[in-house]
Design an enzyme around this catalytic site. Structure first.
Site, PDB file in Angstrom:
ATOM      1  N   SER A  38      18.386   1.915  47.137  1.00 33.66           N
ATOM      2  CA  SER A  38      18.018   3.036  46.276  1.00 33.66           C
ATOM      3  C   SER A  38      16.687   2.837  45.555  1.00 33.66           C
ATOM      4  O   SER A  38      16.111   3.801  45.069  1.00 33.66           O
ATOM      5  CB  SER A  38      19.117   3.325  45.256  1.00 33.66           C
ATOM      6  OG  SER A  38      19.167   2.308  44.282  1.00 33.66           O
ATOM      7  N   LYS A 101      17.741   1.113  38.300  1.00 37.58           N
ATOM      8  CA  LYS A 101      17.041   2.401  38.411  1.00 37.58           C
ATOM      9  C   LYS A 101      15.786   2.395  37.544  1.00 37.58           C
ATOM     10  O   LYS A 101      15.559   1.496  36.756  1.00 37.58           O
ATOM     11  CB  LYS A 101      17.950   3.556  37.957  1.00 37.58           C
ATOM     12  CG  LYS A 101      19.267   3.659  38.694  1.00 37.58           C
ATOM     13  CD  LYS A 101      19.100   3.990  40.155  1.00 37.58           C
ATOM     14  CE  LYS A 101      20.435   3.964  40.867  1.00 37.58           C
ATOM     15  NZ  LYS A 101      20.314   3.988  42.293  1.00 37.58           N
TER      16      LYS A 101
END
Length: 181
Positions: A38, A101
């Protein structure tokens, strides 16, 4: 008698060393391994990171663009018990709810997703770090709640992030990346 004294000294030394190591891991710095894609191309699967936990310990708001680790279980309250138990359980198996993230929005920011771009407070973000153009199904506008952040993966089309789980409460921000190994 001398043997017993030596054993007691060793046990005390080991206990003190363990306590210091746990304190450092809980409140100051932690090692982490990226799992998944990701954050491609910035971070890669199985890449090792050093995470500063100090910001979590003092509840400091991360900066825009910071790469953070989060507890993705945003609908549940976190407690000191979580902070104390996670370093021990992570030694056995890294928790699947801990995500890596990038910070895109802070409290009060209005984020818009349109034309395959992210806009913060009306200004298009310059995101040279993303892997590919983001596919946007429907134009969206989100206001980041108080005491929360909005995070996204750099691999926008393959990331479970705030677009799915919602804004991340500040106490769910576990740390800020300080180094890649």
């Amino acid at each position: 008698m001398k043997l017993i004294d030596n054993i007691q000294d060793w046990i005390c030394s080991l206990a003190l060393s363990l306590a210091i190591a746990l304190f450092i891991n809980i409140f100051l710095v932690q090692h982490m391994v990226v799992e998944g894609h990701s954050m491609d191309p910035t971070l890669h699967d199985h890449q090792h990171l050093i995470i500063s936990k100090f910001s979590h310990s003092i509840k400091k708001m991360p900066d825009y663009g910071d790469i953070v680790t989060i507890d993705s279980r945003v609908s549940r309250e976190r407690s000191l018990k979580d902070d104390l138990s996670e370093p021990i359980t992570n030694l056995v198996n890294q928790q699947q709810y801990v995500f890596v993230k990038r910070v895109i929005g802070k409290p009060g920011d209005v984020l818009e997703f349109k034309d395959s771009q992210v806009y913060r407070n009306g200004t298009k973000l310059d995101e040279s770090y993303i892997l590919e153009t983001m596919r946007v199904m429907v134009d969206q506008k989100i206001t980041v709640p108080a005491d929360s952040i909005f995070v996204m993966g750099d691999n926008r089309n393959n990331s479970m992030d705030s677009r799915m789980i919602g804004a991340v409460p500040l106490n769910h921000v576990l740390g800020v990346m300080v180094a890649k190994i």
